[in-house]
Design a protein around this motif. Structure first.
Motif, mmCIF file in Angstrom:
data_model
loop_
_atom_site.group_PDB
_atom_site.id
_atom_site.type_symbol
_atom_site.label_atom_id
_atom_site.label_comp_id
_atom_site.label_asym_id
_atom_site.label_seq_id
_atom_site.Cartn_x
_atom_site.Cartn_y
_atom_site.Cartn_z
ATOM 1 N N SER A 84 0.835 -1.196 0.000
ATOM 2 C CA SER A 84 0.000 0.000 0.000
ATOM 3 C C SER A 84 0.872 1.248 0.000
ATOM 4 O O SER A 84 2.000 1.239 0.497
ATOM 5 C CB SER A 84 -0.930 0.036 1.218
ATOM 6 N N MET A 85 0.348 2.329 -0.558
ATOM 7 C CA MET A 85 1.077 3.591 -0.580
ATOM 8 C C MET A 85 1.260 4.130 0.833
ATOM 9 O O MET A 85 2.310 4.692 1.169
ATOM 10 C CB MET A 85 0.324 4.599 -1.453
ATOM 11 N N GLU A 86 0.269 3.948 1.690
ATOM 12 C CA GLU A 86 0.388 4.424 3.072
ATOM 13 C C GLU A 86 1.543 3.743 3.790
ATOM 14 O O GLU A 86 2.324 4.393 4.496
ATOM 15 C CB GLU A 86 -0.918 4.171 3.824
ATOM 16 N N ASP A 87 1.668 2.423 3.601
ATOM 17 C CA ASP A 87 2.774 1.701 4.244
ATOM 18 C C ASP A 87 4.118 2.197 3.733
ATOM 19 O O ASP A 87 5.078 2.337 4.503
ATOM 20 C CB ASP A 87 2.643 0.200 3.986
ATOM 21 N N PHE A 88 4.204 2.455 2.440
ATOM 22 C CA PHE A 88 5.454 2.960 1.878
ATOM 23 C C PHE A 88 5.817 4.313 2.487
ATOM 24 O O PHE A 88 6.967 4.532 2.894
ATOM 25 C CB PHE A 88 5.345 3.083 0.360
ATOM 26 N N CYS A 89 4.846 5.213 2.537
ATOM 27 C CA CYS A 89 5.112 6.548 3.079
ATOM 28 C C CYS A 89 5.553 6.469 4.539
ATOM 29 O O CYS A 89 6.481 7.169 4.964
ATOM 30 C CB CYS A 89 3.880 7.432 2.939
ATOM 31 N N GLU A 90 4.892 5.617 5.305
ATOM 32 C CA GLU A 90 5.266 5.466 6.712
ATOM 33 C C GLU A 90 6.688 4.924 6.844
ATOM 34 O O GLU A 90 7.453 5.370 7.709
ATOM 35 C CB GLU A 90 4.280 4.532 7.423
ATOM 36 N N MET A 91 7.057 3.989 5.986
ATOM 37 C CA MET A 91 8.382 3.388 6.084
ATOM 38 C C MET A 91 9.475 4.392 5.770
ATOM 39 O O MET A 91 10.478 4.487 6.499
ATOM 40 C CB MET A 91 8.489 2.184 5.143
ATOM 41 N N VAL A 92 9.326 5.172 4.695
ATOM 42 C CA VAL A 92 10.392 6.105 4.337
ATOM 43 C C VAL A 92 10.435 7.299 5.291
ATOM 44 O O VAL A 92 11.506 7.838 5.567
ATOM 45 C CB VAL A 92 10.273 6.562 2.866
ATOM 46 N N ARG A 93 9.281 7.690 5.833
ATOM 47 C CA ARG A 93 9.291 8.762 6.850
ATOM 48 C C ARG A 93 10.027 8.305 8.096
ATOM 49 O O ARG A 93 10.774 9.077 8.711
ATOM 50 C CB ARG A 93 7.863 9.165 7.207
ATOM 51 N N ALA A 94 9.815 7.044 8.469
ATOM 52 C CA ALA A 94 10.482 6.511 9.655
ATOM 53 C C ALA A 94 11.994 6.491 9.492
ATOM 54 O O ALA A 94 12.731 6.492 10.484
ATOM 55 C CB ALA A 94 9.971 5.104 9.955
ATOM 56 N N LYS A 95 12.458 6.478 8.232
ATOM 57 C CA LYS A 95 13.897 6.471 7.965
ATOM 58 C C LYS A 95 14.433 7.864 7.675
ATOM 59 O O LYS A 95 15.561 8.027 7.217
ATOM 60 C CB LYS A 95 14.198 5.527 6.802
ATOM 61 N N GLY A 96 13.619 8.888 7.930
ATOM 62 C CA GLY A 96 14.087 10.268 7.850
ATOM 63 C C GLY A 96 13.800 10.999 6.561
ATOM 64 O O GLY A 96 14.247 12.140 6.395
ATOM 65 N N ALA A 97 13.046 10.420 5.653
ATOM 66 C CA ALA A 97 12.749 11.091 4.390
ATOM 67 C C ALA A 97 11.517 11.972 4.526
ATOM 68 O O ALA A 97 10.668 11.771 5.408
ATOM 69 C CB ALA A 97 12.539 10.070 3.281
ATOM 70 N N LEU A 98 11.417 12.948 3.639
ATOM 71 C CA LEU A 98 10.241 13.810 3.551
ATOM 72 C C LEU A 98 9.366 13.302 2.413
ATOM 73 O O LEU A 98 9.859 13.053 1.308
ATOM 74 C CB LEU A 98 10.654 15.254 3.295
ATOM 75 N N VAL A 99 8.080 13.148 2.671
ATOM 76 C CA VAL A 99 7.172 12.595 1.667
ATOM 77 C C VAL A 99 5.942 13.483 1.547
ATOM 78 O O VAL A 99 5.355 13.883 2.563
ATOM 79 C CB VAL A 99 6.721 11.162 2.029
ATOM 80 N N GLY A 100 5.548 13.783 0.323
ATOM 81 C CA GLY A 100 4.330 14.544 0.092
ATOM 82 C C GLY A 100 3.614 14.054 -1.140
ATOM 83 O O GLY A 100 4.248 13.773 -2.161
ATOM 84 N N GLN A 101 2.298 13.933 -1.064
ATOM 85 C CA GLN A 101 1.528 13.490 -2.228
ATOM 86 C C GLN A 101 1.375 14.652 -3.195
ATOM 87 O O GLN A 101 1.006 15.756 -2.801
ATOM 88 C CB GLN A 101 0.158 12.978 -1.796
ATOM 89 N N ILE A 102 1.641 14.397 -4.471
ATOM 90 C CA ILE A 102 1.545 15.453 -5.479
ATOM 91 C C ILE A 102 0.492 15.153 -6.542
ATOM 92 O O ILE A 102 0.182 16.014 -7.358
ATOM 93 C CB ILE A 102 2.912 15.699 -6.151
ATOM 94 N N ARG A 103 -0.066 13.941 -6.525
ATOM 95 C CA ARG A 103 -1.100 13.618 -7.506
ATOM 96 C C ARG A 103 -1.936 12.466 -6.981
ATOM 97 O O ARG A 103 -1.414 11.555 -6.326
ATOM 98 C CB ARG A 103 -0.472 13.228 -8.845
ATOM 99 N N GLU A 104 -3.221 12.498 -7.286
ATOM 100 C CA GLU A 104 -4.094 11.384 -6.928
ATOM 101 C C GLU A 104 -5.078 11.143 -8.055
ATOM 102 O O GLU A 104 -5.594 12.088 -8.664
ATOM 103 C CB GLU A 104 -4.852 11.658 -5.629
ATOM 104 N N GLU A 105 -5.319 9.884 -8.337
ATOM 105 C CA GLU A 105 -6.321 9.468 -9.322
ATOM 106 C C GLU A 105 -7.381 8.663 -8.578
ATOM 107 O O GLU A 105 -7.062 7.664 -7.934
ATOM 108 C CB GLU A 105 -5.684 8.607 -10.417
ATOM 109 N N SER A 106 -8.620 9.098 -8.664
ATOM 110 C CA SER A 106 -9.691 8.430 -7.925
ATOM 111 C C SER A 106 -10.650 7.674 -8.821
ATOM 112 O O SER A 106 -11.544 6.972 -8.337
ATOM 113 C CB SER A 106 -10.474 9.460 -7.099
#
Length: 359
Positions: A322-344
């Motif tokens: 999942s995208m949420e799991d990915f974002c949580e993992m890289v944030r936990a390792k010190g990266a900055l993450v921001g969503q720039i596009r979404e397709e619904s």
């Protein structure tokens, strides 16, 4: 050995489709609009198999890849509508043409044709590179609106490139703007896929097709065959040199060794680095491996401006990524993450931007 199908439409057509005409139209719609059928859960999983070693990373020589090209490749063109109303036309090698080449090389046995059937992934053997996935179209649209990632030189690396739609679009744009007289620093394009056969059979042929579409406009058609000989290959290589563009190819599993290979072989005078990943987090194992490799690359590659564009479905039903799991993992390792596009529309997808702290 684990095999599974994501059960959502890509945009490539299997020969045994029960209704090929309808499927062609549906999948063209997928690629152009970003919409697709809702997936059904899969009973298999994308986890490494005990006793099945992953392919070791290696650098693939462009010269060696070019030497494997057949005398002609059949192609059709994918039209991608961009956010400003324009479109980019991307010619891609037909999968039936790949099958023909493999059948001829195997003397009709059909051996080695893993990935050209119904299975999207065979863990440790094939990781989906022959098909074009809808999230790669989302990345093309993002890159079209952000020329700073490719127009002024630097490095662009596509992890899990497969048919390489984002890189093909970048190649076309760079060839066009520099043909018009725009100056630019050297651009280094890197393409990494788990399978060297994918690089050989679709990635490199697609690069040649995009180059030919831009540089050989007279008589070019959206569907047809490109004749390949030594003169064409020489012209392709000369054209890349003229626009100060280099190609690097990498195969094998994500991990520290791939990080080392990329760092040693992708060089540019520009400080701009953009890493692309589309549909690369489709299972917990793939997600973890991709995230660690991505952050390893961003930490080790020389450059001041380091950005990653990661596109994926919000959830991969039945396999666990999942995208949420990915974002949580890289944030936990010190990266900055921001969503720039979404397709619904259809299955929900997103593109996120990843930056290292301080970059």
């Amino acid at each position: 050995m684990s095999t599974f199908s994501f059960s959502f439409s890509g945009d490539d057509i299997e020969e045994d489709s029960p209704n090929p005409t309808a499927e062609i139209e549906e999948r063209k719609h997928v690629a152009e609009s970003g919409t697709l059928q809702r997936p059904s859960p899969s009973v298999s999983s994308a986890f490494p198999i005990s006793g099945q070693p992953l392919l070791p990373p290696k650098l693939c020589s462009p010269t060696d890849l070019l030497a494997t090209l057949p005398s002609k490749i059949a192609y059709s063109t994918l039209r991608i509508k961009l956010d400003d109303g324009s479109e980019v036309k991307i010619p891609r090698r037909e999968l039936w043409d790949v099958r023909v080449q493999l059948m001829a090389e195997d003397e009709g046995s059909g051996e080695g044709m893993v990935g050209l059937g119904k299975d999207d992934v065979k863990t440790g053997v094939y990781e989906g590179g022959f098909k074009s996935w809808e999230s790669s179209v989302d990345v093309v649209r993002v890159l079209a609106s952000r020329p700073e990632h490719w127009a002024f030189g630097g490095k662009v690396l596509e992890l899990g490139c497969g048919t390489a739609l984002p890189t093909l679009a970048v190649l076309q744009w760079v060839l066009k703007i520099r043909d018009e007289g725009a100056e630019g620093k050297g651009l280094s394009l890197g393409l990494a896929d788990y399978n060297s056969s994918v690089l050989q059979l679709v990635t490199l042929p697609n690069l040649m097709l995009s180059w030919a579409q831009v540089t050989r406009t007279e008589g070019w058609e959206e569907e047809g065959e490109l004749e390949i000989d030594e003169d064409l290959i020489d012209a392709f290589l000369a054209s890349l040199r003229n626009v100060n563009l280099t190609l690097s190819f990498f195969s094998g599993a994500w991990g520290p060794e791939l990080v080392r290979l990329v760092g040693e072989n992708m060089r540019s005078v520009s400080s701009q680095i953009t890493i692309i990943g589309a549909e690369t987090i489709y299972s917990p194992f793939a997600l973890k491996s991709f995230a660690e490799t991505l952050l390893g690359l961003m930490a080790s590659m020389d450059g001041e401006k380091k950005t990653a564009l990661v596109a994926a479905k919000k959830v991969y039903f039945g396999v666990g990524g999942s995208m949420e799991d990915f974002c949580e993992m890289v944030r936990a390792k010190g990266a900055l993450v921001g969503q720039i596009r979404e397709e619904s529309d259809g299955v929900r997808r997103a593109v996120v931007e990843v930056k290292m702290t301080g970059s």
